[in-house]
Design an enzyme around this catalytic site. Structure first.
Site, PDB file in Angstrom:
ATOM      1  N   GLN A   1       0.858  -1.198   0.000  1.00  0.00           N
ATOM      2  CA  GLN A   1       0.000   0.000   0.000  1.00  0.00           C
ATOM      3  C   GLN A   1       0.893   1.248   0.000  1.00  0.00           C
ATOM      4  OE1 GLN A   1      -3.515  -0.671   2.980  1.00  0.00           O
ATOM      5  NE2 GLN A   1      -1.729  -1.803   3.729  1.00  0.00           N
ATOM      6  N   ASN A   2       2.205   1.028   0.192  1.00  0.00           N
ATOM      7  CA  ASN A   2       3.117   2.161   0.344  1.00  0.00           C
ATOM      8  C   ASN A   2       3.454   2.781  -1.007  1.00  0.00           C
ATOM      9  OD1 ASN A   2       3.073   1.463   3.008  1.00  0.00           O
ATOM     10  ND2 ASN A   2       5.052   0.390   2.980  1.00  0.00           N
TER      11      ASN A   2
ATOM     12  N   CYS B   1      -4.163  15.322 -19.975  1.00  0.00           N
ATOM     13  CA  CYS B   1      -3.740  14.429 -21.086  1.00  0.00           C
ATOM     14  C   CYS B   1      -2.959  13.224 -20.586  1.00  0.00           C
ATOM     15  CB  CYS B   1      -2.900  15.233 -22.085  1.00  0.00           C
ATOM     16  SG  CYS B   1      -1.283  15.696 -21.429  1.00  0.00           S
TER      17      CYS B   1
ATOM     18  N   HIS C   1      -1.431   1.610  -4.194  1.00  0.00           N
ATOM     19  CA  HIS C   1      -1.804   3.016  -4.015  1.00  0.00           C
ATOM     20  C   HIS C   1      -0.894   3.957  -4.776  1.00  0.00           C
ATOM     21  CE1 HIS C   1      -4.000   1.905  -0.023  1.00  0.00           C
ATOM     22  NE2 HIS C   1      -4.700   1.610  -1.100  1.00  0.00           N
TER      23      HIS C   1
ATOM     24  N   THR D   1       0.577  -2.957   8.798  1.00  0.00           N
ATOM     25  CA  THR D   1      -0.602  -2.261   8.302  1.00  0.00           C
ATOM     26  C   THR D   1      -1.742  -2.355   9.306  1.00  0.00           C
ATOM     27  OG1 THR D   1      -2.210  -2.065   6.481  1.00  0.00           O
ATOM     28  CG2 THR D   1      -1.427  -4.290   6.985  1.00  0.00           C
TER      29      THR D   1
HETATM   30  C1  BV8 Z   1     -11.973   3.502  -3.228  1.00  0.00           C
HETATM   31  C2  BV8 Z   1      -2.931   8.023  -0.521  1.00  0.00           C
HETATM   32  C3  BV8 Z   1     -14.019   3.833  -4.296  1.00  0.00           C
HETATM   33  C4  BV8 Z   1      -1.557   8.001  -0.915  1.00  0.00           C
HETATM   34  C5  BV8 Z   1      -4.226   6.519   0.764  1.00  0.00           C
HETATM   35  C6  BV8 Z   1     -14.869  -0.494   1.264  1.00  0.00           C
HETATM   36  C7  BV8 Z   1     -14.566  -0.797  -0.067  1.00  0.00           C
HETATM   37  C8  BV8 Z   1     -13.991   0.177  -0.888  1.00  0.00           C
HETATM   38  C9  BV8 Z   1     -13.698   1.452  -0.374  1.00  0.00           C
HETATM   39  C10 BV8 Z   1     -13.999   1.751   0.938  1.00  0.00           C
HETATM   40  C11 BV8 Z   1     -14.571   0.786   1.755  1.00  0.00           C
HETATM   41  N1  BV8 Z   1     -14.758   1.364   2.978  1.00  0.00           N
HETATM   42  C12 BV8 Z   1     -14.300   2.630   2.967  1.00  0.00           C
HETATM   43  C13 BV8 Z   1     -13.851   2.906   1.727  1.00  0.00           C
HETATM   44  C14 BV8 Z   1     -13.308   4.202   1.328  1.00  0.00           C
HETATM   45  C15 BV8 Z   1     -11.797   4.308   1.538  1.00  0.00           C
HETATM   46  C16 BV8 Z   1     -11.335   3.698   2.836  1.00  0.00           C
HETATM   47  O1  BV8 Z   1     -10.889   2.548   2.850  1.00  0.00           O
HETATM   48  N2  BV8 Z   1     -11.425   4.459   3.925  1.00  0.00           N
HETATM   49  C17 BV8 Z   1     -10.961   3.953   5.207  1.00  0.00           C
HETATM   50  C18 BV8 Z   1     -10.006   4.961   5.852  1.00  0.00           C
HETATM   51  C19 BV8 Z   1     -12.179   3.695   6.060  1.00  0.00           C
HETATM   52  N3  BV8 Z   1     -11.109   3.698   0.425  1.00  0.00           N
HETATM   53  C20 BV8 Z   1     -10.880   4.456  -0.647  1.00  0.00           C
HETATM   54  O2  BV8 Z   1     -11.254   5.601  -0.788  1.00  0.00           O
HETATM   55  C21 BV8 Z   1     -10.092   3.774  -1.769  1.00  0.00           C
HETATM   56  N4  BV8 Z   1     -10.786   4.033  -3.005  1.00  0.00           N
HETATM   57  O3  BV8 Z   1     -12.436   2.635  -2.593  1.00  0.00           O
HETATM   58  O4  BV8 Z   1     -12.632   4.115  -4.260  1.00  0.00           O
HETATM   59  C22 BV8 Z   1     -14.363   3.667  -5.701  1.00  0.00           C
HETATM   60  C23 BV8 Z   1     -14.869   2.444  -6.125  1.00  0.00           C
HETATM   61  C24 BV8 Z   1     -15.244   2.311  -7.438  1.00  0.00           C
HETATM   62  C25 BV8 Z   1     -15.102   3.388  -8.316  1.00  0.00           C
HETATM   63  C26 BV8 Z   1     -14.539   4.607  -7.877  1.00  0.00           C
HETATM   64  C27 BV8 Z   1     -14.167   4.753  -6.569  1.00  0.00           C
HETATM   65  C28 BV8 Z   1      -8.711   4.409  -1.930  1.00  0.00           C
HETATM   66  C29 BV8 Z   1      -7.874   4.103  -0.730  1.00  0.00           C
HETATM   67  C30 BV8 Z   1      -6.457   4.672  -0.928  1.00  0.00           C
HETATM   68  C31 BV8 Z   1      -6.371   5.944  -0.179  1.00  0.00           C
HETATM   69  N5  BV8 Z   1      -5.018   6.440  -0.256  1.00  0.00           N
HETATM   70  N6  BV8 Z   1      -3.130   7.219   0.680  1.00  0.00           N
HETATM   71  C32 BV8 Z   1      -0.791   8.735   0.135  1.00  0.00           C
HETATM   72  O5  BV8 Z   1      -0.899   9.984   0.201  1.00  0.00           O
HETATM   73  O6  BV8 Z   1      -0.094   8.021   0.867  1.00  0.00           O
HETATM   74  S1  BV8 Z   1      -4.603   5.755   2.231  1.00  0.00           S
HETATM   75  C33 BV8 Z   1      -3.267   5.521   3.261  1.00  0.00           C
HETATM   76  O7  BV8 Z   1      -3.676   4.420   4.116  1.00  0.00           O
HETATM   77  C34 BV8 Z   1      -1.972   5.040   2.613  1.00  0.00           C
HETATM   78  O8  BV8 Z   1      -2.094   4.737   1.248  1.00  0.00           O
HETATM   79  C35 BV8 Z   1      -1.665   3.751   3.367  1.00  0.00           C
HETATM   80  O9  BV8 Z   1      -0.981   2.903   2.566  1.00  0.00           O
HETATM   81  C36 BV8 Z   1      -3.020   3.252   3.661  1.00  0.00           C
HETATM   82  C37 BV8 Z   1      -3.112   2.174   4.709  1.00  0.00           C
HETATM   83  O10 BV8 Z   1      -2.485   2.651   5.896  1.00  0.00           O
HETATM   84  P1  BV8 Z   1      -1.358   1.690   6.535  1.00  0.00           P
HETATM   85  O11 BV8 Z   1      -0.320   1.436   5.507  1.00  0.00           O
HETATM   86  O12 BV8 Z   1      -2.008   0.509   7.147  1.00  0.00           O
HETATM   87  O13 BV8 Z   1      -0.707   2.634   7.643  1.00  0.00           O
HETATM   88  P2  BV8 Z   1      -1.281   2.930   9.105  1.00  0.00           P
HETATM   89  O14 BV8 Z   1      -0.538   4.122   9.624  1.00  0.00           O
HETATM   90  O15 BV8 Z   1      -2.775   2.921   9.083  1.00  0.00           O
HETATM   91  O16 BV8 Z   1      -0.847   1.653   9.964  1.00  0.00           O
HETATM   92  C38 BV8 Z   1       0.528   1.411  10.210  1.00  0.00           C
HETATM   93  C39 BV8 Z   1       0.608   0.100  10.976  1.00  0.00           C
HETATM   94  O17 BV8 Z   1       1.980  -0.242  11.147  1.00  0.00           O
HETATM   95  C40 BV8 Z   1      -0.020   0.166  12.361  1.00  0.00           C
HETATM   96  O18 BV8 Z   1      -0.809  -0.993  12.553  1.00  0.00           O
HETATM   97  C41 BV8 Z   1       1.206   0.139  13.310  1.00  0.00           C
HETATM   98  O19 BV8 Z   1       0.923  -0.558  14.504  1.00  0.00           O
HETATM   99  C42 BV8 Z   1       2.201  -0.641  12.490  1.00  0.00           C
HETATM  100  N7  BV8 Z   1       3.607  -0.359  12.766  1.00  0.00           N
HETATM  101  C43 BV8 Z   1       4.174   0.831  13.131  1.00  0.00           C
HETATM  102  N8  BV8 Z   1       5.517   0.679  13.235  1.00  0.00           N
HETATM  103  C44 BV8 Z   1       5.798  -0.620  12.911  1.00  0.00           C
HETATM  104  C45 BV8 Z   1       4.581  -1.284  12.616  1.00  0.00           C
HETATM  105  N9  BV8 Z   1       4.525  -2.572  12.249  1.00  0.00           N
HETATM  106  C46 BV8 Z   1       5.708  -3.245  12.184  1.00  0.00           C
HETATM  107  N10 BV8 Z   1       6.908  -2.686  12.440  1.00  0.00           N
HETATM  108  C47 BV8 Z   1       6.992  -1.386  12.808  1.00  0.00           C
HETATM  109  N11 BV8 Z   1       8.197  -0.847  13.075  1.00  0.00           N
HETATM  110 ZN    ZN Z   2      -1.380  17.555 -20.289  1.00  0.00          ZN
END
Ligand code: BV8
Ligand code: ZN
Length: 246
Positions: free
Chosen positions: A99-100, A128, A117, A187
């Site tokens: 997802q990164n 374009c 993503h 994640t």
């Molecule tokens: C879409 C942009 C619709 C890039 C990001 C059900 C089905 C479909 C969609 C949805 C659904 N329910 C809700 C939705 C809408 C939405 C969504 O999921 N919302 C959530 C928040 C509720 N989804 C969307 O909008 C997606 N699009 O569905 O379109 C559609 C359908 C048809 C036609 C047209 C449209 C698009 C989702 C992408 C959004 N973009 N980012 C950027 O700027 O980065 S989201 C963002 O969250 C990042 O991309 C990231 O990759 C993603 C997930 O986060 P994580 O990677 O999990 O990071 P997080 O901080 O949350 O967690 C980190 C974890 O690591 C923690 O657990 C922590 O404990 C752990 N950790 C920390 N340190 C360590 C560790 N683990 C191990 N070692 C360590 N050292």
């Molecule tokens: Zn252009």
């Protein structure tokens, strides 16, 4: 480090593995996660910046935010977790479904990567769709204009409400369904449809191993949940791997 016997047996017989990764695997490279205690979403709402309407309302602000993150990413290095995943390729058929958007898996040497993503190193014109990945655009701190048609240039990342790249998603899902083990690393598994990847793996009979510093929404699906950092756990699993596969 001791691992569960059942897991070591799975590792011994495995042929295909998938790593489904999130921001947590890049945390030890100094890149903030989104939802953890120091997560970037704590400081501002994703809706304010990571979506198309926000970009159209204030392209320079959104572009500047991505420039800021690009600078951090350019200075960052892959960490032991990324390198361990690349090293697994010596023993098994490995697919990374991430997802990164930080390109660190590629920089660590992984060769089969699906980016659900997008990738912050890439940009394109919203009219374009000409791609602009040349460094010259890295310096612009205002949303640059397309040289071909004058349209706005945006980062090639998937914003909220936007479709994921269908080929990447489909290929990632297929790899997950055919995997013997699906590692879910760093994640919170709250973002969909990406979070369906390990669920599809589970439904297809893959052995789900979660590696995280805390339990998540995915923990209930995991056959084995290992608490710890990716940078510490993954190299230990590679050591086991080299012992088992000698
Ligand atoms: C879409 C942009 C619709 C890039 C990001 C059900 C089905 C479909 C969609 C949805 C659904 N329910 C809700 C939705 C809408 C939405 C969504 O999921 N919302 C959530 C928040 C509720 N989804 C969307 O909008 C997606 N699009 O569905 O379109 C559609 C359908 C048809 C036609 C047209 C449209 C698009 C989702 C992408 C959004 N973009 N980012 C950027 O700027 O980065 S989201 C963002 O969250 C990042 O991309 C990231 O990759 C993603 C997930 O986060 P994580 O990677 O999990 O990071 P997080 O901080 O949350 O967690 C980190 C974890 O690591 C923690 O657990 C922590 O404990 C752990 N950790 C920390 N340190 C360590 C560790 N683990 C191990 N070692 C360590 N050292
Ligand atoms: Zn252009």
């Amino acid at each position: 480090m001791q691992f569960k016997k059942e897991f070591l047996e799975k590792l011994q017989s495995a042929k295909k593995i998938v790593f489904f990764t999130g921001a947590g695997i890049s945390a030890e490279s100094g890149i903030s996660t989104f939802r953890g205690k120091d997560g970037i979403w704590n400081k501002m709402k994703p809706e304010e910046l990571a979506n198309f309407d926000a970009f159209m309302r204030n392209p320079d602000l959104v572009w500047e935010w991505y420039q800021h993150r690009r600078d951090i990413i350019h200075k960052a290095r892959p960490n032991a977790g990324h390198y361990a995943i690349a090293e697994f390729e010596k023993y098994l058929d490995v697919t990374v479904v991430t997802q990164n958007i930080d390109n660190l898996h590629r920089r660590a040497g992984s060769t089969k990567i699906f980016e659900l993503h997008g990738n912050i190193e890439r940009n394109y014109c919203i009219d374009c769709r000409t791609s602009y990945n040349a460094p010259q655009f890295e310096l612009a701190n205002k949303a640059p204009k397309c040289e071909k048609c004058g349209g706005l240039v945006r980062p090639d990342v998937v914003w909220f409400g936007e479709m994921l790249p269908q080929d990447e998603f489909r290929e990632g899902e297929k790899a997950a369904e055919w995997s013997d083990i699906c590692f879910v690393v760093g994640t919170s598994a709250v973002v969909y449809p990406a979070a369906y990847i390990p669920i599809s793996a589970k439904q297809a009979g893959s052995y789900i191993v979660e590696i995280n510093v805390e339990p998540t929404d995915m923990t209930r699906y995991a056959d084995y949940s290992i608490l710890g950092t990716a940078g510490e756990i993954l190299p230990n699993i590679v050591d086991e791997m080299s012992r088992l596969k000698m």
